[in-house]
Design a protein around this motif. Structure first.
Motif, PDB file in Angstrom:
ATOM      1  N   ILE A  52       0.871  -1.175   0.000  1.00 25.68           N
ATOM      2  CA  ILE A  52       0.000   0.000   0.000  1.00 25.68           C
ATOM      3  C   ILE A  52       0.909   1.226   0.000  1.00 25.68           C
ATOM      4  N   TYR A  53       0.658   2.154  -0.924  1.00 22.75           N
ATOM      5  CA  TYR A  53       1.487   3.362  -1.021  1.00 22.75           C
ATOM      6  C   TYR A  53       0.996   4.404  -0.034  1.00 22.75           C
ATOM      7  N   LYS A  54       1.936   4.995   0.707  1.00 21.94           N
ATOM      8  CA  LYS A  54       1.625   6.025   1.698  1.00 21.94           C
ATOM      9  C   LYS A  54       2.393   7.301   1.401  1.00 21.94           C
ATOM     10  N   SER A  55       1.722   8.428   1.432  1.00 21.86           N
ATOM     11  CA  SER A  55       2.384   9.723   1.416  1.00 21.86           C
ATOM     12  C   SER A  55       1.377  10.762   1.875  1.00 21.86           C
ATOM     13  N   SER A  56       1.845  11.777   2.588  1.00 21.29           N
ATOM     14  CA  SER A  56       0.948  12.767   3.184  1.00 21.29           C
ATOM     15  C   SER A  56       0.775  13.984   2.285  1.00 21.29           C
ATOM     16  N   TYR A  57      -0.474  14.405   2.106  1.00 22.02           N
ATOM     17  CA  TYR A  57      -0.732  15.631   1.359  1.00 22.02           C
ATOM     18  C   TYR A  57      -0.503  16.861   2.222  1.00 22.02           C
ATOM     19  N   ASP A  58      -0.545  16.669   3.551  1.00 16.77           N
ATOM     20  CA  ASP A  58      -0.288  17.791   4.455  1.00 16.77           C
ATOM     21  C   ASP A  58       0.243  17.235   5.772  1.00 16.77           C
ATOM     22  N   LYS A  59       1.446  17.641   6.166  1.00 12.71           N
ATOM     23  CA  LYS A  59       2.000  17.274   7.465  1.00 12.71           C
ATOM     24  C   LYS A  59       1.677  18.408   8.434  1.00 12.71           C
ATOM     25  N   ALA A  60       0.510  18.314   9.048  1.00  9.16           N
ATOM     26  CA  ALA A  60       0.026  19.419   9.880  1.00  9.16           C
ATOM     27  C   ALA A  60       0.807  19.560  11.180  1.00  9.16           C
ATOM     28  N   ASN A  61       1.412  18.467  11.644  1.00  5.63           N
ATOM     29  CA  ASN A  61       2.161  18.522  12.903  1.00  5.63           C
ATOM     30  C   ASN A  61       3.647  18.671  12.603  1.00  5.63           C
ATOM     31  N   ARG A  62       4.092  19.896  12.423  1.00  6.19           N
ATOM     32  CA  ARG A  62       5.495  20.164  12.141  1.00  6.19           C
ATOM     33  C   ARG A  62       6.099  20.971  13.298  1.00  6.19           C
ATOM     34  N   SER A  63       7.398  20.821  13.480  1.00  5.50           N
ATOM     35  CA  SER A  63       8.074  21.533  14.571  1.00  5.50           C
ATOM     36  C   SER A  63       8.084  23.046  14.345  1.00  5.50           C
ATOM     37  N   SER A  64       8.309  23.472  13.106  1.00  6.72           N
ATOM     38  CA  SER A  64       8.500  24.890  12.798  1.00  6.72           C
ATOM     39  C   SER A  64       7.452  25.381  11.806  1.00  6.72           C
ATOM     40  N   ILE A  65       7.116  26.638  11.889  1.00  7.35           N
ATOM     41  CA  ILE A  65       6.169  27.251  10.959  1.00  7.35           C
ATOM     42  C   ILE A  65       6.707  27.238   9.526  1.00  7.35           C
ATOM     43  N   THR A  66       8.029  27.161   9.363  1.00  2.00           N
ATOM     44  CA  THR A  66       8.628  27.193   8.026  1.00  2.00           C
ATOM     45  C   THR A  66       8.846  25.805   7.433  1.00  2.00           C
ATOM     46  N   ALA A  67       8.552  24.740   8.199  1.00  4.76           N
ATOM     47  CA  ALA A  67       8.801  23.380   7.721  1.00  4.76           C
ATOM     48  C   ALA A  67       7.886  23.033   6.553  1.00  4.76           C
ATOM     49  N   TYR A  68       8.391  22.187   5.649  1.00  4.51           N
ATOM     50  CA  TYR A  68       7.606  21.760   4.492  1.00  4.51           C
ATOM     51  C   TYR A  68       6.473  20.844   4.947  1.00  4.51           C
ATOM     52  N   GLY A  88      -1.369   1.407  -9.956  1.00  3.10           N
ATOM     53  CA  GLY A  88      -2.212   0.266  -9.612  1.00  3.10           C
ATOM     54  C   GLY A  88      -2.021  -0.239  -8.200  1.00  3.10           C
ATOM     55  N   VAL A  89      -1.808   0.673  -7.254  1.00  2.00           N
ATOM     56  CA  VAL A  89      -1.644   0.278  -5.856  1.00  2.00           C
ATOM     57  C   VAL A  89      -2.653   1.034  -4.995  1.00  2.00           C
ATOM     58  N   PRO A  90      -3.104   0.435  -3.881  1.00  2.00           N
ATOM     59  CA  PRO A  90      -3.942   1.186  -2.943  1.00  2.00           C
ATOM     60  C   PRO A  90      -3.145   2.332  -2.343  1.00  2.00           C
ATOM     61  N   VAL A  91      -3.839   3.376  -1.896  1.00  2.00           N
ATOM     62  CA  VAL A  91      -3.152   4.541  -1.347  1.00  2.00           C
ATOM     63  C   VAL A  91      -3.699   4.899   0.035  1.00  2.00           C
ATOM     64  N   LEU A  92      -2.814   5.426   0.861  1.00  2.00           N
ATOM     65  CA  LEU A  92      -3.124   5.829   2.241  1.00  2.00           C
ATOM     66  C   LEU A  92      -2.545   7.210   2.488  1.00  2.00           C
ATOM     67  N   SER A  93      -3.282   8.027   3.225  1.00  2.00           N
ATOM     68  CA  SER A  93      -2.749   9.305   3.689  1.00  2.00           C
ATOM     69  C   SER A  93      -3.452   9.654   4.980  1.00  2.00           C
ATOM     70  N   ASP A  94      -2.913  10.630   5.722  1.00  2.00           N
ATOM     71  CA  ASP A  94      -3.502  10.981   7.004  1.00  2.00           C
ATOM     72  C   ASP A  94      -4.407  12.196   6.879  1.00  2.00           C
ATOM     73  N   VAL A  95      -5.462  12.179   7.687  1.00  2.00           N
ATOM     74  CA  VAL A  95      -6.405  13.291   7.735  1.00  2.00           C
ATOM     75  C   VAL A  95      -6.268  13.967   9.098  1.00  2.00           C
ATOM     76  N   HIS A  96      -6.469  15.287   9.121  1.00  2.00           N
ATOM     77  CA  HIS A  96      -6.215  16.045  10.351  1.00  2.00           C
ATOM     78  C   HIS A  96      -7.429  16.792  10.867  1.00  2.00           C
ATOM     79  N   ASP A  97      -8.470  16.846  10.067  1.00  2.00           N
ATOM     80  CA  ASP A  97      -9.641  17.620  10.441  1.00  2.00           C
ATOM     81  C   ASP A  97     -10.874  16.963   9.830  1.00  2.00           C
ATOM     82  N   VAL A  98     -12.013  17.115  10.519  1.00  2.00           N
ATOM     83  CA  VAL A  98     -13.254  16.510  10.014  1.00  2.00           C
ATOM     84  C   VAL A  98     -13.563  16.979   8.596  1.00  2.00           C
ATOM     85  N   SER A  99     -13.244  18.222   8.275  1.00  6.01           N
ATOM     86  CA  SER A  99     -13.542  18.763   6.950  1.00  6.01           C
ATOM     87  C   SER A  99     -12.782  18.058   5.838  1.00  6.01           C
TER      88      SER A  99
END
Length: 281
Positions: A52-68, A88-99
């Motif tokens: 299963i392929y994993k990658s985050s569209y948004d890393k909301a929990n970062r140490s610094s305001i300038t972090a990617y 042709g692979v399933p995909v996973l990512s993390d969600v941070h908000d109900v919206s």
């Protein structure tokens, strides 16, 4: 034995072969995502490891305001949808908000609840209501048995497609420790257990404005987790985790991501461990 959770062609738990959830921490761009997903699929196909392929569209929990953080919800989901269709692979990512949950569920095969948000009732329940598989990372601050309450929240929606991930426990300043007893206790809940071998070697905030990591320990911890009896491994993987982005910023979680070139050997080792254990059952 844990129950089975089906993710597209991948079956996790229920005595099925060990699966791998892997990919770069954060999406960089479409070209990189497609390239790395294709290379990872070739490696896992050769090793006969469900992937299963994993990658985050948004890393909301970062140490610094300038972090990617990644390309954001809309662009990130577009890229993951393309990875899913073309590789042709399933995909996973993390969600941070109900919206985020509803649009994410239209693309993702697995919705992931980040460790720091695992007790956020509205978020966990919203993920459950989609009917999609939900992977919840155990908070670094929780005892394994505390995840019974998280499971109860998801089950209250009628969704029984639950995955639980162990990713280390807070231990002193800027450090995590892996207690393998947690895997045993999580398995007793009855759902498939995943071991996150790369976040477990993270040093949260260890480099001041970003987290550090100790990549050298990833293979050993992964082998130990397989011997202990997990249903899948989670590893963030990159072809060059020490390089910087074009704007000069470091990659998200670069110090603890596994090098892609080191994956084939590790998969061979964990397959051998898994085969040995199956021979004794």
């Amino acid at each position: 034995m844990t129950r089975e959770v089906v993710v597209g062609p991948v079956r996790i738990g229920g005595g099925h072969p060990l699966a791998l959830i892997g990919g770069p921490c954060a999406i960089e761009d479409e070209v990189h995502a497609l390239m790395l997903a294709e290379r990872l699929r070739r490696v896992t196909d050769a090793a006969r490891v469900p992937f299963i392929y994993k990658s985050s569209y948004d890393k909301a929990n970062r140490s610094s305001i300038t972090a990617y953080r990644g390309p954001g919800l809309k662009e990130g989901l577009r890229i993951l949808k393309k990875v899913k269709a073309e590789v042709g692979v399933p995909v996973l990512s993390d969600v941070h908000d109900v919206s985020e949950v509803e649009p994410a569920a239209e693309v993702l095969d697995v919705l992931q609840v980040p460790a720091f948000l695992c007790r956020q009732t509205d978020l966990v329940v919203a993920c459950g209501r989609t009917g999609k598989p939900v992977n919840v990372k155990k908070g670094q601050f929780l005892a394994p048995r505390d995840m019974l309450n998280v499971v109860g929240k998801i089950r209250s929606t009628g969704n029984d497609r639950i995955l639980l991930t162990e990713r280390g426990t807070t231990f002193g300043y800027n450090n995590l420790v892996v207690d393998f007893r947690a895997i045993h206790d999580l398995r007793e809940i009855g759902y498939p257990v995943i071991f996150d071998a790369t976040h477990s070697v993270q040093l949260p905030g260890g480099q001041g404005d970003r987290s550090g990591g100790e990549r050298k320990y990833v293979p050993a911890l992964a082998r130990a987790a397989v011997a202990f009896g997990v249903d899948a491994l989670f590893m963030e993987i990159h072809e060059d985790p020490d390089r910087s982005l074009p704007d000069g910023r470091p990659l998200s979680d670069g110090p603890n991501m596994l090098r892609l070139d080191d994956l084939p050997r590790l998969l061979t080792e964990i397959r051998a461990i898994e085969s040995g254990l199956r021979g004794k059952r």
